[in-house]
Write a protein that holds these residues in place. Structure first.
Motif, PDB file in Angstrom:
ATOM      1  N   TYR A   1      30.603  47.577  38.080  1.00 21.98           N
ATOM      2  CA  TYR A   1      29.630  46.878  38.933  1.00 21.98           C
ATOM      3  C   TYR A   1      30.040  45.412  39.116  1.00 21.98           C
ATOM      4  O   TYR A   1      30.058  44.878  40.227  1.00 21.98           O
ATOM      5  N   LEU A   2      30.386  44.768  38.005  1.00 23.38           N
ATOM      6  CA  LEU A   2      30.766  43.349  38.083  1.00 23.38           C
ATOM      7  C   LEU A   2      32.044  43.205  38.913  1.00 23.38           C
ATOM      8  O   LEU A   2      32.150  42.333  39.784  1.00 23.38           O
ATOM      9  N   THR A   3      33.012  44.066  38.644  1.00 20.95           N
ATOM     10  CA  THR A   3      34.281  43.981  39.389  1.00 20.95           C
ATOM     11  C   THR A   3      34.046  44.243  40.877  1.00 20.95           C
ATOM     12  O   THR A   3      34.631  43.570  41.724  1.00 20.95           O
ATOM     13  N   SER A   4      33.187  45.199  41.182  1.00 23.73           N
ATOM     14  CA  SER A   4      32.905  45.470  42.605  1.00 23.73           C
ATOM     15  C   SER A   4      32.272  44.253  43.261  1.00 23.73           C
ATOM     16  O   SER A   4      32.686  43.816  44.331  1.00 23.73           O
ATOM     17  N   THR A   5      31.279  43.702  42.605  1.00 22.13           N
ATOM     18  CA  THR A   5      30.548  42.587  43.201  1.00 22.13           C
ATOM     19  C   THR A   5      31.466  41.379  43.398  1.00 22.13           C
ATOM     20  O   THR A   5      31.470  40.736  44.457  1.00 22.13           O
ATOM     21  N   LEU A   6      32.249  41.072  42.372  1.00 19.10           N
ATOM     22  CA  LEU A   6      33.109  39.889  42.453  1.00 19.10           C
ATOM     23  C   LEU A   6      34.329  40.157  43.331  1.00 19.10           C
ATOM     24  O   LEU A   6      34.822  39.258  44.030  1.00 19.10           O
ATOM     25  N   GLY A   7      34.812  41.403  43.308  1.00 22.95           N
ATOM     26  CA  GLY A   7      35.941  41.761  44.183  1.00 22.95           C
ATOM     27  C   GLY A   7      35.550  41.609  45.648  1.00 22.95           C
ATOM     28  O   GLY A   7      36.293  41.066  46.466  1.00 22.95           O
ATOM     29  N   VAL A   8      34.358  42.069  45.971  1.00 23.66           N
ATOM     30  CA  VAL A   8      33.854  41.933  47.347  1.00 23.66           C
ATOM     31  C   VAL A   8      33.774  40.454  47.724  1.00 23.66           C
ATOM     32  O   VAL A   8      34.165  40.044  48.821  1.00 23.66           O
ATOM     33  N   ALA A   9      33.292  39.637  46.787  1.00 23.04           N
ATOM     34  CA  ALA A   9      33.173  38.195  47.072  1.00 23.04           C
ATOM     35  C   ALA A   9      34.551  37.604  47.358  1.00 23.04           C
ATOM     36  O   ALA A   9      34.706  36.763  48.260  1.00 23.04           O
ATOM     37  N   MET A  10      35.541  38.049  46.616  1.00 23.82           N
ATOM     38  CA  MET A  10      36.886  37.521  46.832  1.00 23.82           C
ATOM     39  C   MET A  10      37.414  37.943  48.208  1.00 23.82           C
ATOM     40  O   MET A  10      37.995  37.143  48.939  1.00 23.82           O
ATOM     41  N   VAL A  11      37.160  39.205  48.552  1.00 24.57           N
ATOM     42  CA  VAL A  11      37.571  39.682  49.877  1.00 24.57           C
ATOM     43  C   VAL A  11      36.906  38.838  50.956  1.00 24.57           C
ATOM     44  O   VAL A  11      37.543  38.387  51.915  1.00 24.57           O
ATOM     45  N   GLU A  12      35.627  38.591  50.779  1.00 29.76           N
ATOM     46  CA  GLU A  12      34.902  37.807  51.796  1.00 29.76           C
ATOM     47  C   GLU A  12      35.461  36.398  51.899  1.00 29.76           C
ATOM     48  O   GLU A  12      35.543  35.839  52.989  1.00 29.76           O
ATOM     49  N   GLY A  13      35.847  35.845  50.765  1.00 33.57           N
ATOM     50  CA  GLY A  13      36.415  34.499  50.796  1.00 33.57           C
ATOM     51  C   GLY A  13      37.772  34.472  51.491  1.00 33.57           C
ATOM     52  O   GLY A  13      38.028  33.606  52.333  1.00 33.57           O
ATOM     53  N   PHE A  14      38.623  35.401  51.166  1.00 36.38           N
ATOM     54  CA  PHE A  14      39.945  35.433  51.800  1.00 36.38           C
ATOM     55  C   PHE A  14      39.830  35.712  53.298  1.00 36.38           C
ATOM     56  O   PHE A  14      40.481  35.090  54.113  1.00 36.38           O
ATOM     57  N   GLN A  15      39.006  36.693  53.622  1.00 33.79           N
ATOM     58  CA  GLN A  15      38.980  37.165  55.018  1.00 33.79           C
ATOM     59  C   GLN A  15      37.972  36.409  55.879  1.00 33.79           C
ATOM     60  O   GLN A  15      37.993  36.550  57.107  1.00 33.79           O
ATOM     61  N   SER A  16      37.104  35.674  55.270  1.00 34.08           N
ATOM     62  CA  SER A  16      36.151  34.777  55.940  1.00 34.08           C
ATOM     63  C   SER A  16      35.210  35.470  56.920  1.00 34.08           C
ATOM     64  O   SER A  16      34.562  34.808  57.724  1.00 34.08           O
ATOM     65  N   GLY A  17      35.138  36.775  56.890  1.00 31.18           N
ATOM     66  CA  GLY A  17      34.248  37.472  57.826  1.00 31.18           C
ATOM     67  C   GLY A  17      34.809  37.546  59.218  1.00 31.18           C
ATOM     68  O   GLY A  17      34.259  38.202  60.099  1.00 31.18           O
TER      69      GLY A  17
END
Ligand code: NOJ
Length: 775
Positions: free
Chosen positions: A196-212
């Motif tokens: 759960y933690l890895t999913s949540t933080l992994g998603v945050a990292m993806v969002e940061g790199f890809q900027s939406g």
């Protein structure tokens, strides 16, 4: 047993589904990755892909699958590299270290690709931008200890802005392998042990790199790695075999990948290692079945570096040609480093072992991401001049963000007699090999990080107290593995003079990371001896640890009054630590993994099964208390280790602050839950101490009885709360029934009716407990 299947196979027989993901209701049908792209834009991209494919020769198509580095070529032969690009035989380059190679060479290669290659398809430059580009953030495991998705997103955003300034538009991050083994050097690069933690933080990292918005020239396409099971390397030995039953794979190891893909992650890297005896890079199960058929992933898959050829030493492929056949047919679109696709795909196509339709699919997957990145309009480095670059790279705002991030990653493990925070006016003897280690505080994976930009702890402490002479310094040891005790005398002398001793030790950066596993995870060198000597002075002793993994602390833990885990905190680690050590901010980090008593206890993780004979303090006898020649069963028979006990040294989720928090009034909105319903679980958290601090309240559940044995606890939510002294706040977690899903023995994601326990807790071993029934 009655069960509620969560999905009905949309394409009958194809969908065997993954467990509930934190950011998406499990009963949503899986849609291909869209990253918020309006469908018209997507249609335009698909039609451009078809257009390009229609004009491409087989050689150019295969060229798109080639991810090259200087190792593939004779790097001194720039002429032939340029020629390969000119002929459309290269799709991208990796890890071109822009600071050590003539940057113009790459601009020139891109110019050739765009202006002189047959169809002008731009090259994609990728790099391991893992925890920062030039402004280095804490290592990912440290970032995970923040339990703060926003912080992680901001860090990735900074990294993306810097890297794209140099023309990099693709990063080989996030690493979302689950690891339960701190011996494994690459645990430093993970986000911990929990899905759960890895999913949540992994998603945050993806969002940061890809900027939406991938088309934004500051965006990097993210790459989730390593698919799948790399973190379960046997014995912690890197690259080693992983054995993960499919149920466990689907419940624990795959959810972070699924969550990141649902958040729009554009690429996936295959693992080097074997998973259940099949090299990941040659596994149609992973790439065709799970990734494409079940999850509908529409980005591209890249092999890890040399992983295609490594199927030969694995004893899975006979030779390079066979390796190419296996990888291409497993669904590896892009080959990193080696050139077996270039060498053998034409022949394999003639022989009918690989089809042009398959080739087109692989090329389309890559072109889709290149088009989404809008490389045609932004092929070159974003910084057009040295001056423009200087404004972006390592600018003050980025350094401030890195400092703010580091401050939230420190985990206070012990603080007897309130030795921390340090008080101004006290004299402090700073001792240890990592107090002024500009390189080592940066940690693993830093291509562009440079120690000359690091701010270390020693000068930061001096700056903090001003010109008072309060900070004394004697390293005692030159580096973490130093076994020479010649510096002890000066260190002890400084300790005797001071009011308090601050030991700063741990592991150098090189002791974790790829290929750098350890069997003995104690403090290396003579550090434990030095701490023992320091403790004999009787001075209050605080210890800051910098390391890429939790360490076996043994008697050092008793000798130190306070221990703060600082991981490898990055460029701004020094000032960040100084702020927290002097109490400008209270530490707020929480362990993203269970901290073992010793290496012999590994694997140890909080979401384990109960066993038929669960251990507790009173059902076994510690080794030192067992009498001689006693009857076999006298010391007790339960699941424990006589010497290490049954618990980790510190549990998952654990971390102290400079204040205290009380949990009260646990309430459930209902005592029953329907299969489609949700519950609210609330509690009141009060700061009962004297300092403002941040508490991380954690929601755990336990499924009491299942068609398979279920973990003793599973994290399902968390919330960070910053509270003033005396302040109370209610946390309200909504718990959906779909979050209770797991895979049964038929690999169906199901929720099963029955009794559940639920906790709101400060860590995985305590908290307020209640129960509910799932109908
Ligand atoms: C090998 C590593 O396993 C992978 O994580 C990395 O991205 C590639 N090399 C490229 O450097």
């Amino acid at each position: 047993m009655k069960k509620h299947p969560l999905y009905i196979g949309v394409m009958a027989g194809l969908l065997s589904l993954t467990a509930t993901l934190p950011l998406q209701a499990a009963n949503q049908t899986v849609a291909p990755t869209t990253l918020n792209q309006p469908s018209r834009q997507q249609e335009a991209i698909e039609s451009k892909i078809q257009n390009l494919l229609a004009q491409m020769s087989i050689q150019e198509k295969i060229g798109q699958l080639a991810l090259r580095d200087w190792g593939t070529f004779d790097a001194s032969d720039m002429k032939s590299i340029k020629q390969a690009v000119r002929e459309g035989r290269v799709g991208g380059f990796l890890n071109v270290n822009f600071s050590s190679v003539d940057k113009n060479a790459f601009e020139e290669l891109q110019r050739i690709a765009v202006e002189e290659s047959p169809l002008g398809v731009p090259l994609l430059f990728g790099q391991d931008v893992i925890h920062g580009y030039e402004t280095i953030f804490p290592i990912p495991l440290g970032q995970a200890a923040s339990w703060n998705p926003e912080l992680i997103k901001n860090g990735a955003r900074v990294a993306a802005q810097e890297a794209s300034a140099d023309g990099i538009r693709w990063t080989f991050a996030p690493m979302i392998d689950i690891s339960r083994d701190p011996r494994w050097g690459r645990i430093a690069e993970t986000l911990g042990e929990d899905p759960y933690l890895t999913s949540t933080l992994g998603v945050a990292m993806v969002e940061g790199f890809q900027s939406g918005n991938l088309a934004d020239p500051t965006s990097l396409a993210a790459c989730g790695k390593h698919f799948a099971g790399y973190g379960a390397a046997e014995g912690g030995r890197d690259y080693n075999s992983a054995y993960i039953p499919e149920r466990l794979l689907r419940d624990i190891y795959l959810p972070p990948f699924k969550a990141s893909i649902d958040a729009g992650m554009q690429s996936i890297m295959s693992t080097y290692s074997t998973l259940n005896d099949v090299p990941g890079t040659g596994s149609p199960f992973l790439f065709k079945q799970v990734l494409r058929e079940e999850w509908g992933f529409d980005g591209f898959v890249v092999s890890d570096w040399n992983a295609v050829m490594e199927m030969v030493p694995h004893g899975f492929a006979r030779d390079a040609k066979h390796a190419a056949t296996l990888a291409a047919n497993a669904g590896i679109d892009m080959e990193m480093h080696t050139d077996t696709y270039e060498q053998f795909l034409p022949q394999l196509m003639d022989e009918g072992q690989f089809s042009e339709a398959q080739l087109d699919t692989a090329v389309a997957n890559i072109l889709r991401v290149k088009l989404r990145l809008d490389l045609w309009n932004h092929p070159y480095p974003r910084a057009k001049s040295k001056a423009e670059r200087a404004q972006i790279i390592r600018n003050d705002q980025f350094r401030d963000t890195a400092k703010a991030a580091a401050k939230e990653t420190f985990v206070l493990l012990k603080n007897d007699n309130r030795v921390l925070p340090l008080k101004k006016g006290q004299s402090v003897a700073v001792i240890g090999p990592l107090a002024d280690a500009a390189h080592d505080q940066l940690g693993t994976w830093i291509y562009n990080g440079d120690k000359k930009h690091s701010r270390t702890l020693l000068p930061a402490l001096r700056e903090m107290v001003g010109d008072t002479g309060e900070i004394l310094y004697a390293a005692g040891l030159d580096y973490s593995r130093d076994t020479r005790t010649r510096g002890f005398k000066a260190a002890i002398k400084a300790a005797k003079k001071a009011d308090v001793v601050l030991f700063v030790g741990g592991e150098e950066a090189i002791l974790s990371g790829e290929g750098h596993s350890r069997g003995d995870i104690r403090l290396p060198g003579a550090q434990a001896e030095l701490v023992a000597e320091l403790s004999k002075t009787g001075k209050p002793l605080a210890m800051v640890l910098m390391a890429g993994r939790p360490l076996q602390l043994d008697q050092t833990l008793q000798q130190a009054d306070a221990v703060m885990m600082a991981w490898h905190p990055g460029t701004m680690g020094g000032p960040a630590l100084a702020d927290v050590l002097y109490g400008e901010t209270s530490p707020s980090g929480r362990l993203p993994l269970s901290w073992p008593v010793g290496a012999g206890q590994i694997p140890i993780y909080y979401n384990h099964l109960a066993t038929g004979r669960p251990a507790s303090e009173d059902n076994y006898t510690r080794i030192e208390k067992i009498g001689r020649e006693v009857f076999q069963h006298q010391p007790g028979n339960s699941s424990n280790l006589l010497d290490y006990g049954h618990k980790p040294l510190f549990p998952f989720g654990y971390g102290l602050t400079y204040s205290e928090f009380e949990y009260s009034d646990l309430e459930l909105s209902d005592t029953t839950l329907d299969a489609n319903g949700q519950l609210t679980v609330s509690a009141t958290i009060t700061n009962t101490g004297k300092t403002a601090a941040t508490e991380t309240a954690q929601l755990y559940v336990r499924d009491q009885v299942g068609s398979v044995s279920r973990p003793v606890r599973e994290l399902k939510g968390f919330e960070r709360l910053t509270l003033e002294p005396g302040e109370s706040r209610q946390v309200n977690f909504s718990l959906k029934a779909s979050q209770l899903a797991f895979h049964n023995t038929d690999m169906e994601a199901v929720i099963e009716p029955g009794e559940f326990r639920v906790w709101i807790a400060p860590n995985a071993e305590s908290g307020l407990e209640a129960g509910f029934t799932l109908r």
